[in-house]
Scaffold this active site. Structure first.
Site, PDB file in Angstrom:
ATOM      1  N   ARG A 167    -114.518 -10.369  12.793  1.00  0.00           N
ATOM      2  CA  ARG A 167    -113.800  -9.504  11.856  1.00  0.00           C
ATOM      3  C   ARG A 167    -112.989 -10.320  10.847  1.00  0.00           C
ATOM      4  NH1 ARG A 167    -112.516  -5.033  16.487  1.00  0.00           N
ATOM      5  NH2 ARG A 167    -114.148  -3.544  15.926  1.00  0.00           N
ATOM      6  N   ASN A 203    -114.832  -3.361   8.882  1.00  0.00           N
ATOM      7  CA  ASN A 203    -114.464  -4.461   9.781  1.00  0.00           C
ATOM      8  C   ASN A 203    -115.672  -5.091  10.486  1.00  0.00           C
ATOM      9  OD1 ASN A 203    -114.927  -2.383  11.568  1.00  0.00           O
ATOM     10  ND2 ASN A 203    -113.033  -2.639  12.726  1.00  0.00           N
ATOM     11  N   THR A 257    -109.115  -5.305  15.616  1.00  0.00           N
ATOM     12  CA  THR A 257    -109.742  -4.236  14.830  1.00  0.00           C
ATOM     13  C   THR A 257    -109.474  -4.418  13.336  1.00  0.00           C
ATOM     14  OG1 THR A 257    -109.435  -2.726  16.690  1.00  0.00           O
ATOM     15  CG2 THR A 257    -109.886  -1.729  14.555  1.00  0.00           C
ATOM     16  N   GLU A 266    -122.090   4.647  25.169  1.00  0.00           N
ATOM     17  CA  GLU A 266    -122.564   4.169  23.854  1.00  0.00           C
ATOM     18  C   GLU A 266    -123.994   3.627  23.940  1.00  0.00           C
ATOM     19  OE1 GLU A 266    -119.439   1.567  22.432  1.00  0.00           O
ATOM     20  OE2 GLU A 266    -118.173   3.290  21.930  1.00  0.00           O
ATOM     21  N   ARG A 280    -115.620  -8.400  22.687  1.00  0.00           N
ATOM     22  CA  ARG A 280    -114.399  -7.984  21.979  1.00  0.00           C
ATOM     23  C   ARG A 280    -113.593  -9.200  21.532  1.00  0.00           C
ATOM     24  NH1 ARG A 280    -113.238  -2.755  21.860  1.00  0.00           N
ATOM     25  NH2 ARG A 280    -110.976  -2.991  21.832  1.00  0.00           N
ATOM     26  N   LYS A 292    -121.963  -3.454  11.461  1.00  0.00           N
ATOM     27  CA  LYS A 292    -121.695  -2.269  10.642  1.00  0.00           C
ATOM     28  C   LYS A 292    -122.299  -2.388   9.230  1.00  0.00           C
ATOM     29  CE  LYS A 292    -117.481  -0.787  13.026  1.00  0.00           C
ATOM     30  NZ  LYS A 292    -116.098  -0.257  12.827  1.00  0.00           N
ATOM     31  N   TYR A 350    -118.614   8.575  17.564  1.00  0.00           N
ATOM     32  CA  TYR A 350    -117.158   8.352  17.516  1.00  0.00           C
ATOM     33  C   TYR A 350    -116.388   9.613  17.902  1.00  0.00           C
ATOM     34  CZ  TYR A 350    -117.430   3.717  15.233  1.00  0.00           C
ATOM     35  OH  TYR A 350    -117.625   2.378  14.945  1.00  0.00           O
ATOM     36  N   PHE A 399    -108.445   9.090  10.320  1.00  0.00           N
ATOM     37  CA  PHE A 399    -109.471   8.234   9.705  1.00  0.00           C
ATOM     38  C   PHE A 399    -110.893   8.659  10.039  1.00  0.00           C
ATOM     39  CE2 PHE A 399    -108.004   6.082  13.637  1.00  0.00           C
ATOM     40  CZ  PHE A 399    -109.208   5.914  14.332  1.00  0.00           C
ATOM     41  N   HIS A 412    -118.564  -3.485  15.742  1.00  0.00           N
ATOM     42  CA  HIS A 412    -118.000  -2.595  16.758  1.00  0.00           C
ATOM     43  C   HIS A 412    -118.397  -3.109  18.131  1.00  0.00           C
ATOM     44  CE1 HIS A 412    -117.074   1.004  19.108  1.00  0.00           C
ATOM     45  NE2 HIS A 412    -118.234   0.794  19.691  1.00  0.00           N
TER      46      HIS A 412
END
Ligand code: CMP
Length: 137
Positions: A102, A112, A91, A126, A85, A9, A49, A57, A115
């Protein structure tokens, strides 16, 4: 083998930890199938998203994701979705285990660092949202 979609990110790219994150990805046995640095538009981020469009958010998330370039990735490994993950951690970095992306590189639930797709159907959407078929061959 399984494929998943990952993002480094804008916060992580701006903080200069892209190389460290990529090194960990490779050290954990993922193959980088496709990778691109891209500054998303707000509408790119909103489409990506879209499942969160009703969430409080959503505006902040699309602002943040379009604030600076990010790195888009297709990763391949056995059980890649779950494995990526696990490597990312929770998260919210405050709840993430030490050694996860993270915890080590994220500052808050909004900033964070990374993704990852959460299921095979999400990974398929995605990956196809950001990569063309020939890039994933
Ligand atoms: P990500 O895995 O990219 O998916 C959606 C993002 O929304 C998430 O990481 C967080 O960075 C962000 N976000 C902000 N607030 C929340 C929240 N309350 N719950 C889940 N995600 C949130």
């Amino acid at each position: 083998m399984e494929r998943t979609f990952a993002i480094i990110k804008p916060d992580a790219v701006k903080n200069g930890v892209t190389g460290q994150i990529l090194a960990r990805i490779e050290q954990q046995g993922f193959r980088i199938v496709a990778m691109r640095l891209q500054h998303l538009s707000r509408s790119d981020a909103a489409g990506f998203y879209h499942v969160h469009r009703e969430k409080p958010f959503f505006g902040g998330l699309t602002d943040f994701m379009s604030s600076a370039p990010c790195v888009l990735l297709c990763l391949e490994a056995p059980d890649a979705i779950r494995a990526w993950r696990a490597l990312m951690g929770a998260t919210n970095p405050a709840n993430a285990e030490p050694g996860t992306m993270r915890k080590d590189f994220g500052a808050s639930i909004d900033n964070n660092a990374t993704h990852g797709s959460d299921a095979p159907e999400t990974a398929a959407f995605e990956l196809s949202y950001f990569f063309r078929g020939m890039e994933l061959a």
